[in-house]
Design a protein around this motif. Structure first.
Motif, short mmCIF file in Angstrom:
data_model
loop_
_atom_site.label_atom_id
_atom_site.label_comp_id
_atom_site.label_asym_id
_atom_site.label_seq_id
_atom_site.Cartn_x
_atom_site.Cartn_y
_atom_site.Cartn_z
N VAL A 326 0.87 -1.18 0.00
CA VAL A 326 0.00 0.00 0.00
C VAL A 326 0.90 1.22 0.00
CG1 VAL A 326 -1.81 1.26 1.21
CG2 VAL A 326 -1.76 -1.24 1.32
N LEU A 327 0.60 2.22 -0.83
CA LEU A 327 1.40 3.44 -0.92
C LEU A 327 0.60 4.64 -0.46
CD1 LEU A 327 3.00 2.99 -4.47
CD2 LEU A 327 4.13 2.60 -2.28
N LYS A 328 1.27 5.54 0.30
CA LYS A 328 0.66 6.81 0.69
C LYS A 328 1.73 7.90 0.61
CE LYS A 328 -3.54 5.70 1.33
NZ LYS A 328 -4.59 6.31 0.48
N ALA A 329 1.36 9.04 0.01
CA ALA A 329 2.30 10.14 -0.14
C ALA A 329 2.56 10.82 1.20
CB ALA A 329 1.77 11.15 -1.15
N ILE A 330 3.82 11.22 1.40
CA ILE A 330 4.22 12.07 2.53
C ILE A 330 4.63 13.41 1.93
CG2 ILE A 330 5.72 12.31 4.54
CD1 ILE A 330 6.21 9.29 4.40
N GLY A 331 3.72 14.34 1.86
CA GLY A 331 4.02 15.61 1.20
C GLY A 331 4.34 15.38 -0.27
N ASN A 332 5.29 16.16 -0.78
CA ASN A 332 5.64 16.10 -2.20
C ASN A 332 6.94 15.35 -2.48
OD1 ASN A 332 3.40 17.64 -2.97
ND2 ASN A 332 4.51 19.57 -2.68
N GLU A 333 7.67 14.97 -1.44
CA GLU A 333 9.01 14.44 -1.68
C GLU A 333 9.22 13.01 -1.19
OE1 GLU A 333 11.72 17.19 0.09
OE2 GLU A 333 11.61 18.58 -1.61
N GLN A 334 8.25 12.44 -0.50
CA GLN A 334 8.44 11.09 0.03
C GLN A 334 7.18 10.26 -0.11
OE1 GLN A 334 9.79 12.16 4.03
NE2 GLN A 334 11.84 11.43 3.52
N ILE A 335 7.36 8.95 -0.03
CA ILE A 335 6.25 8.01 -0.11
C ILE A 335 6.40 6.97 0.99
CG2 ILE A 335 7.28 6.28 -1.67
CD1 ILE A 335 3.92 7.73 -2.48
N LEU A 336 5.30 6.61 1.60
CA LEU A 336 5.27 5.55 2.60
C LEU A 336 4.73 4.29 1.95
CD1 LEU A 336 5.47 4.65 5.64
CD2 LEU A 336 3.04 5.27 5.80
N CYS A 337 5.49 3.20 2.06
CA CYS A 337 5.03 1.90 1.57
C CYS A 337 4.81 0.99 2.78
CB CYS A 337 6.04 1.28 0.62
SG CYS A 337 5.46 -0.28 -0.11
N VAL A 338 3.63 0.38 2.83
CA VAL A 338 3.27 -0.56 3.88
C VAL A 338 2.96 -1.90 3.22
CG1 VAL A 338 1.67 -1.06 5.76
CG2 VAL A 338 2.31 1.31 5.27
N TRP A 339 3.45 -3.01 3.80
CA TRP A 339 3.20 -4.32 3.20
C TRP A 339 3.21 -5.40 4.27
CZ3 TRP A 339 7.92 -1.92 3.06
CH2 TRP A 339 9.04 -2.66 3.41
N GLU A 340 2.85 -6.59 3.85
CA GLU A 340 2.79 -7.75 4.75
C GLU A 340 3.86 -8.75 4.36
OE1 GLU A 340 0.09 -11.77 5.05
OE2 GLU A 340 -0.92 -9.90 4.46
N ASN A 341 4.53 -9.32 5.35
CA ASN A 341 5.47 -10.41 5.11
C ASN A 341 5.49 -11.34 6.31
OD1 ASN A 341 7.52 -11.89 3.71
ND2 ASN A 341 9.04 -10.98 5.06
N GLU A 342 5.19 -12.61 6.07
CA GLU A 342 5.22 -13.64 7.11
C GLU A 342 4.47 -13.20 8.37
OE1 GLU A 342 9.29 -14.78 7.63
OE2 GLU A 342 9.35 -15.86 5.72
N ASN A 343 3.24 -12.74 8.15
CA ASN A 343 2.34 -12.36 9.24
C ASN A 343 2.86 -11.17 10.06
OD1 ASN A 343 -0.24 -12.93 10.44
ND2 ASN A 343 0.82 -13.73 12.24
N GLN A 344 3.62 -10.30 9.43
CA GLN A 344 4.03 -9.05 10.05
C GLN A 344 3.76 -7.90 9.09
OE1 GLN A 344 8.20 -9.61 11.20
NE2 GLN A 344 7.55 -9.78 13.33
N ILE A 345 3.40 -6.74 9.64
CA ILE A 345 3.14 -5.55 8.85
C ILE A 345 4.40 -4.67 8.89
CG2 ILE A 345 1.62 -3.60 8.48
CD1 ILE A 345 0.27 -6.39 8.31
N HIS A 346 4.96 -4.41 7.71
CA HIS A 346 6.19 -3.64 7.56
C HIS A 346 5.88 -2.29 6.91
CE1 HIS A 346 9.08 -7.19 8.00
NE2 HIS A 346 7.89 -7.75 7.96
N SER A 347 6.77 -1.32 7.14
CA SER A 347 6.67 -0.06 6.40
C SER A 347 8.07 0.48 6.15
CB SER A 347 5.85 0.98 7.17
OG SER A 347 6.55 1.46 8.29
N ARG A 348 8.15 1.34 5.13
CA ARG A 348 9.41 2.00 4.80
C ARG A 348 9.10 3.29 4.06
NH1 ARG A 348 14.27 -0.42 0.95
NH2 ARG A 348 15.36 1.55 0.65
#
Length: 352
Positions: A326-348
């Protein structure tokens, strides 16, 4: 909106520095938000991020008040016996001027809405479907804008899957009479592909995978009266996918200034497409999504078990193993990506 009960904890710390060209560098460390499946995300007009996901029969919620660098410890929204939270099925979250709303579906095929109070607690407020147990595929989407919400789902009333929707103008406390948005003349729409919805002003956009003349193609349908009635469905792209089966991959839709952008999978290839224009292949894989930041499209998908992010300059980033980004914008210069892996929710966080 108040978050007085929010306790923000940094799970993996990372500092933000600048590149030589003045742009912020990636925050390369992953944040593990919590244990669960099928994350969905939204942000509000103050820049806070809100995440919902499933863990067994529990609907879980976490938030970030520092632009996605850290998240609160996951909190229980509610226990919904038979919660659908796997295989592209999971709770959905949206924000309006009335606050935060979550919808979730159980195995019987009923969709319920939940609202956050000013004290930070959650209450179960209403059932979205006005006929019992019709959302048995448990595939749904939710969008919020200003004071309005709109939900869509695959609906089995009258025996065949069709696209049905409902609106709310009080933050999900009550829902309108359900509207039949689209029924395929070939008896059913694609049975296992999640639809997408965006509400912007009075306009509601719905994307879904159809089953028409033996083809599993993506279609877009639009309303200009907040979902009371809809226009004719428009096929996306020029090619078709003849398939006697369901790809379980519904793609993603965003709208900015009443201009729709879509991304979807056909035969294992990822296509970006504006309505009425030919599709453009941008990669290979499945479970694709997109977001607009500073007027530029950012894409993510799964390729060979890894989360891939395609930035506006054409640079591909491999974020690690996982699924359902899942992607969500952080202002105009960054993006937050959230995903699932092995029953854990990760973000970067990634810089554009």
């Amino acid at each position: 909106m108040k978050f007085s009960l929010l306790v923000i904890t940094t799970i993996i710390g990372a500092s933000l520095t600048s590149c030589k060209d003045g742009r912020p560098q990636d925050i390369t460390s992953e944040v593990i938000i919590g244990n669960g499946q099928m994350p969905n995300a939204t942000n509000d007009n103050t820049g806070n991020f809100h995440i919902v996901f499933g863990s067994g029969d529990s609907i879980m919620y976490a938030a970030s008040t520092d632009h996605g660098k850290s998240f609160s410890a996951p909190a229980l929204v509610s226990v919904l016996p038979g919660l659908a939270a796997s295989h592209m099925r999971g709770p959905q979250i949206a924000t309006t001027s009335n606050g935060l709303t979550i919808i979730a579906c159980n195995k019987e095929g009923d969709i319920f809405s939940y609202n956050m109070t000013d004290s930070g607690n959650w209450i179960k407020s209403a059932r979205v479907n006005d006929t019992d147990t019709v959302a048995k595929e448990q595939l749904m989407a939710l969008s919020g804008n200003q004071g309005n919400l709109y939900a869509v789902w695959l609906d089995l009333r009258d025996k065949h899957n069709k696209i049905v929707g409902a609106g709310s103008n009080d933050g999900g406390k009550t829902w309108s009479k359900n509207v039949m948005i689209y029924a395929s003349p070939d008896t059913t729409v694609c049975e296992c592909c999640k639809p997408s919805v965006v509400i912007e002003g009075n306009n509601v956009y719905v994307m879904f995978r159809n089953w028409l003349n033996g083809n599993r193609d993506l279609y877009l349908i639009q309303s200009n009266n907040r979902g009371l009635t809809f226009s004719n469905a428009q096929k996306l792209g020029t090619g078709s996918w003849a398939l006697n089966g369901c790809p379980m991959d519904g793609g993603s839709l965003v709208v900015q200034n009443n201009k729709a952008q879509t991304v979807w999978n056909r035969k294992g290839k990822i296509y970006a497409c504006e309505p009425g224009k030919p599709e453009q292949q941008i990669g290979e894989g499945r479970n694709c999504t997109l977001e607009i930041a500073d007027g530029k499209n950012v894409y993510a998908w799964i390729e060979k078990g890894a989360v891939i992010c395609l930035l506006p300059q054409g640079e591909k980033k491999i974020l690690g193993k996982g699924t359902t980004p899942v992607l969500k914008a952080i202002g105009n210069e960054q993006i937050l990506c959230v995903w699932e892996n092995e029953n854990q929710i990760h973000s970067r966080i990634l810089s554009l």
